[in-house]
Design an enzyme around this catalytic site. Structure first.
Site, short mmCIF file in Angstrom:
data_model
loop_
_atom_site.label_atom_id
_atom_site.label_comp_id
_atom_site.label_asym_id
_atom_site.label_seq_id
_atom_site.Cartn_x
_atom_site.Cartn_y
_atom_site.Cartn_z
N GLY A 216 0.83 -1.21 0.00
CA GLY A 216 0.00 0.00 0.00
C GLY A 216 0.86 1.26 0.00
O GLY A 216 1.97 1.26 -0.55
N SER A 217 0.37 2.27 0.69
CA SER A 217 1.02 3.58 0.62
C SER A 217 2.40 3.63 1.26
O SER A 217 3.13 4.60 1.08
CB SER A 217 0.12 4.63 1.27
OG SER A 217 -1.10 4.67 0.57
N THR A 218 2.76 2.62 2.04
CA THR A 218 4.13 2.64 2.57
C THR A 218 5.14 2.60 1.43
O THR A 218 6.27 3.05 1.58
CB THR A 218 4.40 1.44 3.51
OG1 THR A 218 4.20 0.22 2.79
CG2 THR A 218 3.47 1.46 4.72
N LYS A 220 5.13 4.43 -1.01
CA LYS A 220 5.38 5.80 -1.46
C LYS A 220 6.73 6.30 -0.95
O LYS A 220 7.30 7.26 -1.49
CB LYS A 220 4.25 6.74 -1.02
CG LYS A 220 2.98 6.49 -1.84
CD LYS A 220 1.77 7.23 -1.30
CE LYS A 220 0.52 6.81 -2.08
NZ LYS A 220 -0.72 7.14 -1.36
#
Lengths: 482, 485
Positions: A216-218, A220
C-alpha cells in the site's frame, strides 16, 4: 590331505576378507549416507537426545532443554509459549524443526564444525556433544509491547535497530504454543501439528518474514526516494500533479485520491503529497519515473533480494513488464507489488540511517557450552539505498507525516518520529490490510518499525493504517526509547 | 630321532595362562566401561564377574595342563576372550532394556558359559584320544540326523522368529542343530576317512574335470537332500549352508578332488535357486537382503536395516561401550550381536573380533595339518570349518554379504546351545592339537591302535621310514604320516 587343507585355509581367508570389506563398507564408506537416511531413527534419537543449547532473549532463556526421563534424554521447553514462537520456532521429535531451531540447528545441537574441535575431547571420552547457546537480538520489553498492542488482531510487528540491523521485535499473530509440538507424547505432537497446519489463519506462519502483503502507501517512501534521487525536491511543486482523480493512459480507468479531493489544492509539494498520502501525485510520479527507476530503487531497499536472518526471508516483489496504468498502481504499492513486514521496516530503517540499509539479523552471539564465544556477527551493510542528502529529505518528509499528516497517532512527546501509513486493498469486498512503518529517534538512539494488521483488525472496513497500525508501532517505539 | 627329543619340549601352558589373564583382563575392562558408560559408575558386580570368569578359565586351564599338556596354547584364551566380551555385550543390552539381573540374558548366558566350560573340561579329561570318536561314526550320523530334524517333530519342535530350529521342553528351549553340528562332523570325518579311497576313484572326464563315479554320488546326494530339507522345512538357510559347506569341504580334503567341490556347489546353487523359485519365505529373505531400504520392504527388513544403521553410527571407533543404543535393534543380544558390537566398539573392535575368529580357525586348521591321523585331520578341519562358516554366515548376514539367517555368532551371541556346542568344539580341537604337538614317546609298544587299513603301506612292514620329522606342526610334507612303533 594337507594341501587341500591349505587350499581350504585360503578359501576361508577369502570368506573373512569379504567380511572385513563389508564391515568397512558399512561403518566407514557408506556410514554417512546411512546416517542421513530419513528412516534412520537412530540418528534422530541421537540428535534428539542431545542437550540442545538455549535460545536467549536478554538474560532470559526462551527455549531450554530439560532432562527428561522418557524416550529421549532431553525435552525442549519454550518458556514464553506463543509470544516467542515465530523466533524460536520449535524442535519436535515428530514434526521436524522450525524457526531458529531449524536455521541454527548446527549450533544448537552441537554438530556444527566450529563446535567440533571443542567437542573433540568429548568424542574420545564418549561424552555427548552439547549444543551452543544462541543469544538473540530481541528486546524483551519491545517484544512484549508489540505482542500486547497487537492484541487479538492478526498481523505482524517487526522492529529493527537501523544502525546495526538487529531485529528487536518479531511478533506474528495468530501464534501457537511450541510446547505442544515439542512434546514427547508423539500422538499429541502429531495431532497439534495437524491442527495448526490445517488452520486457515496459518498460525505456524511467521508473518514478519514469510508472508507477502501489498505494501500500500508505505511504498510511497520508495517512490519518493526515486523522485528525490532524480531531480525532484521535497518542498517544490515542480513536475507534480495534485488532481482529485488521475486519468490513466491506455485505459478508461482512473486513480483517485482516498478522500476524492485534490491534493493540497491541486499543487502539492512532495512533502505535502506524502503527508496526505496523495495517490494521484504518486501515480503520476511513478509513470514519470518509469519502470526501471522504480524497480532499481525498490531493489536497493531489498526487493527481490535473498535474505536470511538466519531464517530464510521470502523475497519481496516489484513486478516487471508493467504498462503505464500498472506502473501508476505499483508506485502506490498496489497492483502486484508485495512485501514482507521486514522489508517495509527496512524502508524506515534505511531512511533514518542516512540512506544505508543494514543487513537484518536475529542472532547476537553464539556461545559454546563451555562459555566461549563461537560466533558474534558484526553489523553488516546491506545496501546504500539513497544518498545521505536524499535520506535527510526523506526523513524530514516522514517526520512531517507524523507531525502534520496521516501519521499523527504515532506522535510521542520528546521523541522524533517519522512514519508512513498504508492501507492496502486486498480484494473487492474485503477489509484492507493496514500498515504503519516508522522510525523513532531520541538522543541518537534509533528504532525502525513496521506493523501490518490483517483484514482491518478491530475496525474492519473502517480501518486505516493511522488508526489501527500506528498505535501499535508507537507502543514498540516507546518500549525501546522511553 | 630320540636324541632330538631328550630336552622336554615346550608345552605352551604358561603362555596359555598369561594369554587367559590378558583375555579376562580385557573382558573385565569392557565390563567396567559398560558400567561407566551406562551408570557413570564402576559396576558393583565387576569383581564377581571377573572372579567367575577367572574360575571358569582356571578350571579349564588346569584340566588342559594336566590332561592335554601339549594342546595349542592360544585356542582357550581366544575362546575365553570372545565368551567374556559376549557376556559383557549381552549384559550391556540387558541394561539398555532395563532387565533385572535374575531375569537377564547375561545371567543365563553366564550359566551356559559355566556349563560349556564344564562340558569342555569333561571332554578334555575323559577323551584321552580323539580317535575313540571314530568308533561312533554311524551312531554320530544317526544322532546328528535326529538332532537336526528334531525341530520338525510336532509338539516338541518350536517355530521361533520364522525358523523352525528349536525344540522346547517345558520352559526350556534348545537348538539341537548346534549339537548336531559336532555329531555330523564326527560322522563325516569317520565316514570319509574310510571311504576316501573309493571316492577318489576317477570316473568319466567332462571338459577339464575328472568326475567321480556315478555310484559314489550317494552320500553327496544324501547330504544335499538333508540340507535342502533343513532349508525348506526348517526355513534355515544358515544351518543348511553350514552343513553342506562343511561336508563338501571335508569331501575335498579327503579325496583331494576339486570335482567334488564343483559338483557340490552346483547342487547347492541349484537347490537354493529352486527353493527361491518355489518358496515365498526364501524369496522374502532374498528381498530383505538385496533391497532392504526399498519402501515396500522396509517395514519387514527392520532387523537388518536397524543393524546396519547401528553399525554405521558406530563408525571407525564406535560410540564406546555403554554409550550407544544397540538395544534398538531386534535380537540385539543374539542374532544381531555383531551389529551391537559394531555400534559400540566400532570398526576397530569388529576387526579385532574378526581377527580373533580368523585366528581360531587358523589354529584349528593348523591342528588339522599337524594331526597324525586321517580322522583327526578331517575332524579338526571340519570343526574349524564349521566355526569359519558360522562366522561367515552370521557376520555376512548382518553386513549384507549374504541373506540374513538365524545363526548365532560363536561364543558371543546369547544362546545356550550354541555356547555349549562351541566349547565342545574347542575342547575337541584342544584334544587333537595335544596329540598333534605331543612329542613321540620313548616307550616301546604301539602308541595308537590304528586299524590296519589306515596304516600307510610304507609303515606296514614295521619300519618307520617316514618318521616324525615335525617339530610342532606339520612341515610342508603332504604325505600323511602316522607314528607307529
Amino acid at each position: 590331505m594337507n594341501s587341500p587343507i591349505r587350499r581350504l585355509a585360503a578359501v576361508v581367508t577369502l570368506l573373512f576378507a569379504s567380511l572385513f570389506i563389508s564391515v568397512t563398507y558399512i561403518q566407514v564408506v557408506s556410514a554417512k549416507e546411512l546416517e542421513e537416511k530419513p528412516t534412520n531413527i537412530r540418528t534422530l534419537y541421537k540428535e534428539r537426545s542431545r542437550e540442545r543449547g538455549n535460545i536467549m532473549v536478554g538474560n532470559k532463556a526462551v527455549a531450554t532443554s530439560e532432562p527428561s526421563d522418557d524416550l529421549y534424554q532431553y525435552l525442549r521447553k519454550y518458556n514464553s509459549a506463543a509470544m516467542y514462537a515465530p523466533i524460536t520456532g520449535f524442535y519436535s521429535v515428530v514434526n521436524g524443526a522450525f524457526g531458529l531451531e531449524s536455521a541454527e540447528n548446527d549450533y544448537l545441537s552441537g554438530s556444527s564444525d566450529e563446535l567440533f574441535i571443542r567437542n573433540l575431547g568429548g568424542l574420545l571420552t564418549g561424552e555427548q556433544a552439547q549444543g551452543a547457546t544462541i543469544e538473540t537480538t530481541i528486546n524483551a520489553k519491545a517484544q512484549k509491547a508489540a505482542w500486547d498492542a497487537l492484541g487479538d488482531q492478526d498481523g505482524a510487528a517487526i522492529a529493527l535497530d537501523p544502525e546495526t540491523g538487529d531485529i528487536l521485535t518479531m511478533v506474528s499473530k495468530p501464534s501457537y504454543n511450541p510446547n505442544n509440538l515439542a512434546t514427547h507424547d508423539i500422538d499429541k505432537a502429531k495431532a497439534s501439528y495437524k491442527k495448526l497446519n490445517a488452520d486457515e489463519l496459518e498460525p505456524l506462519l511467521n508473518r514478519t518474514i514469510r508472508q507477502l502483503y501489498a505494501p500500500g502507501s508505505t511504498f510511497k517512501i520508495i517512490t519518493s526516494a526515486a523522485a528525490l534521487s532524480n531531480g525532484w525536491s521535497a518542498d517544490s511543486t515542480a513536475n507534480l500533479t495534485g488532481v482529485a482523480r488521475l486519468d490513466l493512459p491506455e485505459t478508461t480507468a482512473t486513480l483517485p485520491n482516498d478522500d476524492g479531493l485534490p491534493c493540497a489544492g491541486g499543487t502539492p509539494t512532495l512533502r505535502q503529497a506524502l503527508e496526505k498520502s496523495c495517490n494521484t501525485t504518486y501515480g503520476q510520479l511513478g509513470m514519470d519515473l518509469g519502470q526501471e527507476t522504480l524497480s532499481e530503487q525498490a531493489a536497493k531497499f531489498g526487493f527481490g533480494q535473498a535474505l536470511t536472518v538466519p531464517q530464510t526471508v521470502v523475497k519481496s516483489v516489484f513486478p516487471s513488464d508493467l504498462n503505464k496504468p500498472q506502473l501508476a498502481q505499483s508506485a502506490i504499492g498496489q497492483f502486484s507489488v508485495r512485501a514482507t513486514p521486514l522489508q517495509v521496516a527496512m524502508l524506515s530503517a534505511g531512511v533514518v540511517n542516512g540512506g544505508v540499509v543494514m543487513r537484518p539479523n536475529l542472532v547476537a552471539k553464539v556461545t559454546s557450552a563451555d562459555g566461549k564465544t563461537v560466533s558474534e556477527p558484526s553489523p553488516e551493510e546491506f545496501s546504500e539505498a539513497v544518498t545521505p542528502e536524499v535520506a535527510d529529505s526523506l526523513k524530514s518528509m516522514m517526520v512531517s507525516v507524523v507531525t502534520d499528516g496521516t501519521g499523527r497517532p504515532a506522535q510521542i512527546s520528546g521523541i522524533t518520529v517519522g512514519g508512513k501509513t498504508g492501507t492496502a486493498q486486498t480484494a473487492e469486498g474485503q477489509n484492507p490490510d493496514v500498515w504503519f512503518t516508522c522510525f523513532g529517534e531520541k538522543d541518537g538512539k534509533k528504532i525502525a518499525v513496521a506493523v501490518v494488521v490483517e483484514d482491518g483488525g478491530r475496525l474492519g472496513s473502517e480501518a486505516f493504517g493511522s488508526t489501527v497500525a500506528a498505535p501499535i508501532a508507537k507502543a514498540v517505539m516507546e518500549a525501546v526509547l522511553s | 630321532m630320540a636324541s632330538a627329543r631328550t630336552a622336554s619340549p615346550r608345552t605352551g601352558r604358561n603362555l596359555e595362562a598369561v594369554l587367559i589373564a590378558v583375555a579376562i583382563g580385557l573382558a573385565i575392562g569392557a565390563y567396567a566401561l559398560v558400567g561407566l558408560g551406562v551408570n557413570d559408575a564402576l559396576p558393583p558386580g565387576m569383581l564377581g564377574y571377573g572372579a567367575g570368569l577367572g574360575a571358569l578359565a582356571l578350571v579349564l586351564h588346569l584340566a588342559v595342563r594336566r590332561f592335554a599338556p601339549y594342546a595349542d596354547p592360544t585356542l582357550l584364551p581366544m575362546a575365553m576372550l570372545l565368551n567374556g566380551l559376549g557376556l559383557v555385550m549381552i549384559h550391556r543390552i540387558d541394561l539398555g532394556l532395563g532387565k533385572s539381573f535374575t531375569e537377564s540374558a547375561a545371567f543365563r548366558q553366564l550359566m551356559w558359559s559355566a556349563l560349556g566350560v564344564v562340558a569342555a573340561t569333561v571332554i578334555i579329561i575323559w577323551l584321552h584320544d580323539h580317535r575313540v570318536l571314530s568308533r561312533f561314526t554311524y551312531i554320530a550320523m544317526a544322532a546328528g540326523m535326529v538332532l537336526l530334524l528334531l525341530p520338525l517333530v510336532p509338539f516338541i519342535g518350536k517355530n521361533i522368529n520364522g525358523a523352525r530350529i528349536w525344540i522346547g521342553l517345558g520352559g526350556f528351549s534348545f537348538q539341537p542343530g548346534e549339537i548336531a553340528k559336532i555329531a555330523l562332523t564326527i560322522f563325516f570325518a569317520g565316514y570319509l576317512v574310510t571311504a576316501r579311497d573309493s571316492l577318489s576313484l576317477v570316473g568319466r572326464k567332462v571338459l577339464w574335470m575328472q568326475l567321480p563315479r556315478a555310484k559314489d554320488l550317494g552320500p553327496l546326494l544324501a547330504a544335499w537332500g538333508v540340507t535342502l530339507a533343513v532349508l525348506v522345512f526348517e526355513r534355515d538357510l544358515g544351518t543348511s549352508l553350514l552343513f553342506f559347506g562343511m561336508f563338501v569341504g571335508l569331501l575335498y580334503i579327503a579325496t583331494e578332488r576339486v570335482s567334488w567341490v564343483v559338483l557340490g556347489l552346483l547342487l547347492f546353487v541349484g537347490g537354493a535357486l529352486a527353493a527361491w523359485q518355489l518358496f515365498a519365505h526364501v524369496q522374502a529373505r532374498v528381498d530383505f537382503w538385496l533391497h532392504p531400504f526399498r519402501d515396500d520392504i522396509l517395514p519387514y527388513s527392520t532387523q537388518i536395516v536397524q543393524g546396519v544403521f547401528g553399525m554405521a553410527s558406530g563408525g571407525l571407533i564406535g560410540t564406546g561401550l555403554g554409550e550407544g543404543s544397540p538395544w534398538r535393534v531386534l535380537y540385539s543380544a543374539s542374532d544381531m550381536i555383531f551389529a551391537s558390537l559394531g555400534e559400540e566398539m566400532g570398526l576397530t573392535g569388529l576387526f579385532a573380533l574378526l581377527l580373533v575368529y580368523a585366528l581360531i580357525v587358523e589354529r584349528g586348521l593348523r591342528t588339522a595339518i599337524g594331526a597324525r591321523d586321517g580322522f583327526g585331520k578331517l575332524l579338526a578341519a571340519g570343526l574349524s570349518l564349521t566355526l569359519a562358516l558360522q562366522v561367515f554366515v552370521v557376520v555376512g548376514g548382518v553386513t549384507r554379504v549374504i541373506p540374513l539367517t538365524g545363526l548365532t555368532l560363536p561364543f558371543m551371541a546369547a544362546g545356550g546351545s550354541s555356547l555349549l556346542a562351541n566349547w565342545m568344539i574347542i575342547a575337541i580341537l584342544l584334544r587333537i592339537s595335544d596329540s598333534a604337538r605331543r612329542p613321540a614317546p620313548e616307550a616301546d609298544g604301539p602308541l595308537f591302535d590304528l586299524p590296519v587299513d589306515e596304516i600307510p603301506p610304507e609303515l606296514q612292514d614295521g619300519s618307520n621310514s617316514q618318521g616324525d620329522d615335525r617339530d610342532q606342526y606339520g612341515s610342508g610334507n603332504d604325505q600323511e604320516t602316522v607314528v607307529v612303533r
